[in-house]
Design an enzyme around this catalytic site. Structure first.
Site, PDB file in Angstrom:
ATOM      1  N   SER A   1       7.948  -0.057 -15.207  1.00 21.82           N
ATOM      2  CA  SER A   1       8.957  -1.043 -14.609  1.00 21.82           C
ATOM      3  C   SER A   1      10.664  -1.205 -15.065  1.00 21.82           C
ATOM      4  O   SER A   1      11.158  -0.904 -13.930  1.00 21.82           O
ATOM      5  CB  SER A   1       8.453  -1.712 -13.995  1.00 21.82           C
ATOM      6  OG  SER A   1       8.415  -2.295 -14.292  1.00 21.82           O
TER       7      SER A   1
ATOM      8  N   CYS B   1      13.844 -12.859  -1.224  1.00 15.90           N
ATOM      9  CA  CYS B   1      12.693 -13.251  -1.350  1.00 15.90           C
ATOM     10  C   CYS B   1      13.907 -14.074  -2.464  1.00 15.90           C
ATOM     11  O   CYS B   1      13.490 -14.803  -3.661  1.00 15.90           O
ATOM     12  CB  CYS B   1      11.800 -12.043  -2.078  1.00 15.90           C
ATOM     13  SG  CYS B   1      12.040 -10.654  -2.826  1.00 15.90           S
TER      14      CYS B   1
ATOM     15  N   TYR C   1      11.353  -3.311  -8.363  1.00 10.76           N
ATOM     16  CA  TYR C   1       9.829  -3.167  -9.080  1.00 10.76           C
ATOM     17  C   TYR C   1       8.563  -1.668  -8.554  1.00 10.76           C
ATOM     18  O   TYR C   1       8.153  -1.425  -9.106  1.00 10.76           O
ATOM     19  CB  TYR C   1       9.119  -4.062  -9.230  1.00 10.76           C
ATOM     20  CG  TYR C   1       8.023  -4.328  -9.271  1.00 10.76           C
ATOM     21  CD1 TYR C   1       7.492  -4.169 -10.974  1.00 10.76           C
ATOM     22  CD2 TYR C   1       6.754  -4.611  -8.555  1.00 10.76           C
ATOM     23  CE1 TYR C   1       5.892  -4.710 -10.839  1.00 10.76           C
ATOM     24  CE2 TYR C   1       5.628  -4.510  -8.237  1.00 10.76           C
ATOM     25  CZ  TYR C   1       4.628  -4.501 -10.120  1.00 10.76           C
ATOM     26  OH  TYR C   1       4.442  -3.821 -10.027  1.00 10.76           O
TER      27      TYR C   1
ATOM     28  N   CYS D   1       0.778  -1.509  -0.076  1.00 13.15           N
ATOM     29  CA  CYS D   1      -0.321   0.251   0.204  1.00 13.15           C
ATOM     30  C   CYS D   1       0.568   1.090   0.500  1.00 13.15           C
ATOM     31  O   CYS D   1       2.042   0.994   0.462  1.00 13.15           O
ATOM     32  CB  CYS D   1      -0.721   0.070   1.393  1.00 13.15           C
ATOM     33  SG  CYS D   1      -2.329  -1.432   1.677  1.00 13.15           S
TER      34      CYS D   1
ATOM     35  N   ASN E   1       1.292   0.729   5.676  1.00 11.24           N
ATOM     36  CA  ASN E   1       1.492  -0.354   4.574  1.00 11.24           C
ATOM     37  C   ASN E   1       2.944  -1.308   5.022  1.00 11.24           C
ATOM     38  O   ASN E   1       3.910  -0.588   6.226  1.00 11.24           O
ATOM     39  CB  ASN E   1       2.276   1.232   3.761  1.00 11.24           C
ATOM     40  CG  ASN E   1       3.542   0.128   2.641  1.00 11.24           C
ATOM     41  OD1 ASN E   1       5.115   0.484   2.357  1.00 11.24           O
ATOM     42  ND2 ASN E   1       3.253  -1.146   2.096  1.00 11.24           N
ATOM     43  N   GLY E   2       3.134  -2.413   4.791  1.00 11.62           N
ATOM     44  CA  GLY E   2       3.250  -3.639   5.404  1.00 11.62           C
ATOM     45  C   GLY E   2       3.311  -5.029   5.764  1.00 11.62           C
ATOM     46  O   GLY E   2       1.500  -4.689   5.539  1.00 11.62           O
TER      47      GLY E   2
ATOM     48  N   GLY F   1      -0.776   0.810  -4.901  1.00  9.76           N
ATOM     49  CA  GLY F   1      -2.101   0.523  -4.503  1.00  9.76           C
ATOM     50  C   GLY F   1      -3.812   0.822  -5.373  1.00  9.76           C
ATOM     51  O   GLY F   1      -3.437   2.353  -5.659  1.00  9.76           O
TER      52      GLY F   1
HETATM   53  P1  AMP Z   1       5.071 -12.910 -13.905  1.00 10.77           P
HETATM   54  O1  AMP Z   1       4.187 -13.049 -14.868  1.00 10.77           O
HETATM   55  O2  AMP Z   1       4.393 -13.476 -11.701  1.00 10.77           O
HETATM   56  O3  AMP Z   1       6.378 -13.082 -13.530  1.00 10.77           O
HETATM   57  O4  AMP Z   1       5.010 -11.161 -13.077  1.00 10.77           O
HETATM   58  C1  AMP Z   1       6.344 -10.513 -13.178  1.00 10.77           C
HETATM   59  C2  AMP Z   1       6.268  -9.221 -13.921  1.00 10.77           C
HETATM   60  O5  AMP Z   1       4.732  -8.701 -12.598  1.00 10.77           O
HETATM   61  C3  AMP Z   1       7.357  -8.479 -14.301  1.00 10.77           C
HETATM   62  O6  AMP Z   1       7.397  -8.008 -15.332  1.00 10.77           O
HETATM   63  C4  AMP Z   1       7.378  -7.043 -12.832  1.00 10.77           C
HETATM   64  O7  AMP Z   1       7.119  -5.757 -13.304  1.00 10.77           O
HETATM   65  C5  AMP Z   1       5.719  -7.251 -12.122  1.00 10.77           C
HETATM   66  N1  AMP Z   1       5.739  -7.635 -11.424  1.00 10.77           N
HETATM   67  C6  AMP Z   1       6.630  -8.443 -10.001  1.00 10.77           C
HETATM   68  N2  AMP Z   1       6.381  -8.113  -8.970  1.00 10.77           N
HETATM   69  C7  AMP Z   1       4.605  -7.407  -8.918  1.00 10.77           C
HETATM   70  C8  AMP Z   1       4.046  -7.695  -7.950  1.00 10.77           C
HETATM   71  N3  AMP Z   1       4.545  -7.774  -6.631  1.00 10.77           N
HETATM   72  N4  AMP Z   1       2.549  -7.061  -7.625  1.00 10.77           N
HETATM   73  C9  AMP Z   1       2.731  -6.591  -8.956  1.00 10.77           C
HETATM   74  N5  AMP Z   1       2.514  -6.550 -10.361  1.00 10.77           N
HETATM   75  C10 AMP Z   1       4.935  -7.762  -9.811  1.00 10.77           C
HETATM   76 FE1  SF4 Z   2      11.667  -7.019  -0.085  1.00  6.81          FE
HETATM   77 FE2  SF4 Z   2      11.302  -9.495  -1.307  1.00  6.81          FE
HETATM   78 FE3  SF4 Z   2      12.327  -9.083   1.659  1.00  6.81          FE
HETATM   79 FE4  SF4 Z   2      10.231  -8.573   0.729  1.00  6.81          FE
HETATM   80  S1  SF4 Z   2      11.683  -9.908   0.537  1.00  6.81           S
HETATM   81  S2  SF4 Z   2      10.639  -7.053   1.942  1.00  6.81           S
HETATM   82  S3  SF4 Z   2      10.141  -8.079  -1.473  1.00  6.81           S
HETATM   83  S4  SF4 Z   2      13.094  -7.346  -0.412  1.00  6.81           S
END
Ligand code: AMP
Ligand code: SF4
Length: 485
Positions: free
Chosen positions: A297, A453, A256, A16, A116-117, A42
């Site tokens: 992005s 992650c 991102y 958020c 947020n979080g 969001g």
């Molecule tokens: P995917 O189809 O799940 O591999 O989506 C990856 C794409 O979604 C990349 O182009 C990122 O820019 C975007 N993306 C990465 N993380 C997120 C997220 N948490 N929420 C929405 N879009 C994301």
């Molecule tokens: Fe950010 Fe990844 Fe850590 Fe979540 S796990 S706070 S997305 S670096």
């Protein structure tokens, strides 16, 4: 109604944006504009709460800010202090119930909270609070924080917030509005971002600095991890609710989530992404004719890649900017017929070319697969995918909504397998060391970042993961309205 799309994982989480202002006669409209700048954080619900020192006013609803505040609701939000929230969630029917700010009245005061979080001990705290007699209206972590503040029972709001903040763990940037004060806290590791600014005599806090720019406020500094800021008629006071420890800022904000014009903890997001693109070009070159970034992005990283590789940067993909997550998405069947709402390829640019495609991340792999197919059907000869972050192998527990581990393609596939799945000619990711090099760190340095992650190395214990999920569910039936809550 639950709208399932390929782009949303089926897991309630919060990603958020928060905003707060104290000491301005136009608190509500400024909060609205600040939130517009944070809308990328969001798009599913939004809300604002204000106070005139005696009464608190609030309005929230589902959708974009322009949906929620289209009938003159801002005019009713009077007062010189306000907080606001934009929410991304995956909880369908009860989204309005979970929309923020959450407001409550205790014997001592009115309180509004925006968060947020994601907390790692919210379920655990909720069980404890329920055993002590608290009743919950929503499924958000924010309500847990609200109960902790109410229970702290201190006469002083800031002290009550500090007591609550000491009990919660995980990622949190929280704004709290009291009868005539604004309190803001940032989690002790600094996982989620928050900045402090000034507009004339008024103080402002926000998730990202782009919100300060948008309302013409001056950036003062980032809110420190573990810091509590109280702003009232006497001015601004800073204190700590947690001892100073190593920072662990979320790198994915830079990769991102955050807006490129924001500075997060001293690093400009665009500049970081551009450097990551350069590192990608240096370490993972590709035989291509043109470089294309996935909008929006990955545009900065693509610029860096093009600059370092000497290949021309082209706008080979066009994004429709008018599609919010709440928009009715085509079913799989319609998508198969070629409905390309979000992205289209520019044939005159990609036809007959070997394309180097830059994206910031692969989460489930569906987006990359679709884009590679799109480029090939527009005539691309080859598609070499370069990702400006490491393989995303493990879910975030601190507030970035991705997917469950099983849905994360990199958690159970090698790079070669992913390349195969997305149908690319070649695929490379950055390593974690490459990513850290984007911030100027060298191998072996202690870094002020969370990379969990990518590494599975979480900077906190994941307390709630040890609890069993409850087996009962309460389903709210009926269309939510955009009424004041
Ligand atoms: P995917 O189809 O799940 O591999 O989506 C990856 C794409 O979604 C990349 O182009 C990122 O820019 C975007 N993306 C990465 N993380 C997120 C997220 N948490 N929420 C929405 N879009 C994301
Ligand atoms: Fe950010 Fe990844 Fe850590 Fe979540 S796990 S706070 S997305 S670096």
């Amino acid at each position: 109604m639950r709208i399932e799309t390929e782009d949303r994982p089926d897991r309630p989480q919060e990603e958020c944006g928060v905003f707060g202002i104290y000491g301005h006669p136009q608190a509500a409209p400024l909060t609205y504009y600040g939130l517009v700048a944070l809308q990328h954080r969001g798009q599913e619900a939004a809300g604002i709460a204000t106070t005139d020192g005696i009464k608190m006013y609030s309005h929230k609803g589902l959708g974009l800010l322009t949906d929620v505040f289209k009938h003159g609701e801002l005019e009713g939000l009077v007062g010189h202090a306000a907080i606001g929230h934009v929410r991304y969630s995956t909880a369908g029917a009860n989204t309005l119930q979970n929309a923020q700010p959450i407001t409550l009245s205790t014997h001592a005061r009115n309180i509004a909270i925006g968060h947020n979080g994601n907390l790692v001990n919210a379920k655990w705290l909720r069980i404890r609070l329920e055993q002590e007699g608290s009743l919950f209206q929503t499924t958000t972590d924010t309500e847990v924080i609200a109960h902790l503040i109410a229970k702290a029972g201190e006469d002083d709001l800031a002290e009550a917030v500090a007591t609550a903040a000491q009990q919660i763990q995980g990622g949190f940037s929280v704004v709290i509005l009291g009868n005539d004060e604004l309190v803001a806290v940032r989690d002790p590791l600094g996982l989620r971002p928050m900045v402090l600014g000034q507009l004339g005599q008024a103080y402002v806090v926000a998730s990202e600095s782009c919100a300060l720019d948008t309302i013409g406020a001056e950036f003062i500094r980032d809110v420190e991890p573990g810091e509590l800021i109280r702003i009232d008629a006497h001015g601004l006071e800073s204190s700590r609710f947690a001892t100073r420890r190593a920072r662990k800022m979320c790198t994915f904000e830079h990769v991102y989530f955050a807006r490129p014009d924001s500075d997060v903890d001293g690093w400009n997001v665009h500049a970081v992404r551009k450097r990551l693109g350069k590192i990608l070009a240096d370490r993972y070159p590709a035989d291509g004719d043109i470089v294309i970034g996935v909008p929006d992005s990955s545009v900065s990283a693509a610029a860096g890649y093009a600059e370092a590789s000497g290949l021309p940067l082209e706008t080979g993909l066009i994004k429709n900017r008018y599609i919010a997550r709440t928009f009715i998405q085509p079913s799989q069947e319609l998508r198969d017929t070629g409905v390309r709402l979000k992205l289209n390829a520019v044939r005159s640019i990609v036809e007959g070319k070997r394309v180097v495609l830059i994206d910031d991340s692969i989460v489930r792999g569906t987006t990359s697969r679709r884009i590679v197919r799109l480029l090939r059907s527009a005539g691309a000869l080859e598609v070499h995918v370069r990702i400006s972050s490491p393989p995303y192998v493990s879910p975030c527990h601190y507030g970035i909504d991705t997917a469950t581990e099983a849905q994360l393609i990199a958690s159970n596939h090698s790079v070669e397998e992913i390349c195969d799945v997305i149908g690319a000619d070649s695929l490379s990711f950055l390593t974690v060391d490459d990513l850290m090099a984007g911030f100027g760190f060298e191998q072996g340095d202690t870094v002020p970042f969370c990379n969990a992650c990518f590494t599975r190395n979480y900077p906190t214990t994941l307390i709630d993961q040890t609890l069993r999920e409850p087996h009962h569910e309460l389903v709210h039936v009926g269309g939510p309205t955009n009424g004041s809550v």
